[in-house]
Write an enzyme that holds these catalytic residues in place. Structure first.
Site, PDB file in Angstrom:
ATOM      1  N   ASP A 136       0.824  -1.212   0.000  1.00  0.00           N
ATOM      2  CA  ASP A 136       0.000   0.000   0.000  1.00  0.00           C
ATOM      3  C   ASP A 136       0.860   1.265   0.000  1.00  0.00           C
ATOM      4  O   ASP A 136       0.357   2.367   0.200  1.00  0.00           O
ATOM      5  CB  ASP A 136      -0.966  -0.003   1.197  1.00  0.00           C
ATOM      6  CG  ASP A 136      -0.245  -0.056   2.541  1.00  0.00           C
ATOM      7  OD1 ASP A 136       1.009  -0.044   2.563  1.00  0.00           O
ATOM      8  OD2 ASP A 136      -0.925  -0.102   3.583  1.00  0.00           O
ATOM      9  N   HIS A 138       3.402   1.846   2.151  1.00  0.00           N
ATOM     10  CA  HIS A 138       3.941   2.268   3.446  1.00  0.00           C
ATOM     11  C   HIS A 138       5.450   2.102   3.495  1.00  0.00           C
ATOM     12  O   HIS A 138       6.022   1.221   2.852  1.00  0.00           O
ATOM     13  CB  HIS A 138       3.246   1.562   4.629  1.00  0.00           C
ATOM     14  CG  HIS A 138       3.544   0.112   4.811  1.00  0.00           C
ATOM     15  ND1 HIS A 138       2.614  -0.875   4.590  1.00  0.00           N
ATOM     16  CD2 HIS A 138       4.657  -0.527   5.233  1.00  0.00           C
ATOM     17  CE1 HIS A 138       3.147  -2.053   4.871  1.00  0.00           C
ATOM     18  NE2 HIS A 138       4.397  -1.870   5.257  1.00  0.00           N
TER      19      HIS A 138
HETATM   20  C1  GLP Z   1       6.781  -4.338   6.867  1.00  0.00           C
HETATM   21  C2  GLP Z   1       7.842  -3.392   7.412  1.00  0.00           C
HETATM   22  C3  GLP Z   1       8.341  -2.449   6.341  1.00  0.00           C
HETATM   23  C4  GLP Z   1       8.658  -3.216   5.083  1.00  0.00           C
HETATM   24  C5  GLP Z   1       7.401  -3.859   4.551  1.00  0.00           C
HETATM   25  C6  GLP Z   1       7.602  -4.598   3.245  1.00  0.00           C
HETATM   26  O1  GLP Z   1       5.506  -3.834   6.944  1.00  0.00           O
HETATM   27  N1  GLP Z   1       7.395  -2.637   8.520  1.00  0.00           N
HETATM   28  O2  GLP Z   1       9.481  -1.759   6.824  1.00  0.00           O
HETATM   29  O3  GLP Z   1       9.208  -2.359   4.110  1.00  0.00           O
HETATM   30  O4  GLP Z   1       6.972  -4.774   5.544  1.00  0.00           O
HETATM   31  O5  GLP Z   1       8.069  -5.875   3.508  1.00  0.00           O
HETATM   32  P1  GLP Z   1       8.689  -6.857   2.460  1.00  0.00           P
HETATM   33  O6  GLP Z   1      10.075  -6.373   2.214  1.00  0.00           O
HETATM   34  O7  GLP Z   1       8.686  -8.185   3.166  1.00  0.00           O
HETATM   35  O8  GLP Z   1       7.819  -6.836   1.258  1.00  0.00           O
END
Ligand code: GLP
Length: 237
Positions: A136, A138
């Site tokens: 999303d 973030h």
């Molecule tokens: C979590 C963490 C983020 C991270 C996101 C994406 O929500 N708080 O810091 O960037 O996941 O994770 P992934 O790298 O596993 O797709």
């Protein structure tokens, strides 16, 4: 913005690690802003390898992490403190006393957030902030919102984030619903920012975040305003 596309996760990880390694080499007492999630795992492997080969020394490095789940202590294997110990800190010669992760057990999360920001300031700010990106948009746990929140703060995780992160837990019910995350101020004040992402599922959000309008509904879009941003994206898993 330096937007780099690569063909493999291996290449992404090697490039990201090189950039971080160059900061550590040029400034041995640097402050690294670190991230969790699956995206940085390869980067941490590469940094560990460089350390093992004697190419990198973390003995004077300080680190500050982006976020932590509320309600999990550092010994819980789902906590971000545990993740960092396991995937990086225990594998290199960083002084654990100089590694910082927000305290997910803080009785007063607001005070914890304030103290975390003051601590980052007292350290002289972050030299390079590593980031992943959620589906999303973030960054850290800064979820889509009506405004960019500057301070380290308590957040209610969005359903889609809980869903996405449930893959790390035995069941969806075990995923914490709240977290403490560094806010946009410390992230944007970092001297350099490095965002890494991989997988076709992230393609749409990457386009929105880096080539669309800057809006708190896509939190990562604020990074377009950062003067020293590197993005590395690999469409392959
Ligand atoms: C979590 C963490 C983020 C991270 C996101 C994406 O929500 N708080 O810091 O960037 O996941 O994770 P992934 O790298 O596993 O797709």
């Amino acid at each position: 913005m330096n937007y780099i596309t690569v063909n493999s996760y291996k290449e992404l990880s090697a490039k990201a690690a090189q950039l971080i390694a160059s900061v550590v080499t040029l400034k041995p007492d640097c402050v690294l802003g670190l991230a969790t999630g699956s995206s940085p795992l390869g980067t941490y492997d590469c940094l560990t390898e460089m350390y093992e080969k004697g190419m990198l020394d973390f003995s004077r490095v300080t680190s500050v992490n982006l976020d932590e789940y509320v309600g999990l202590d550092g010994d819980n294997d789902q906590s971000y403190r545990y993740f960092m110990n396991h995937n990086l800190f225990n594998r290199v010669n960083i002084d654990k006393a100089r590694t910082f992760v927000p305290n997910g057990l803080a009785a007063d999360p607001e005070a914890e957030g304030k103290a975390y920001d003051e601590h980052i300031k007292a350290l002289g700010g972050i030299d390079i902030q590593l980031l992943g990106i959620g589906l999303d948009g973030h960054i850290g746990f800064n979820e889509p919102d009506s405004r960019f929140v500057p301070e380290t703060h308590l957040v209610d995780l969005h359903e889609s984030t809980i869903e996405a992160n449930s893959r790390f837990f035995a069941s969806r019910e075990e995923v914490p619903t709240k977290a403490i995350t560094m806010g946009m101020m410390s992230i944007m004040q970092a001297r350099r920012v490095l965002l890494i992402a991989n997988g076709a599922k992230k393609k749409e959000i990457m386009e929105k975040a880096f080539f669309g309008p800057i809006t708190p509904e896509v939190p990562a879009s604020i990074l377009q305003l950062h003067p020293d941003l590197t993005v590395i994206y690999c469409e392959n898993e």
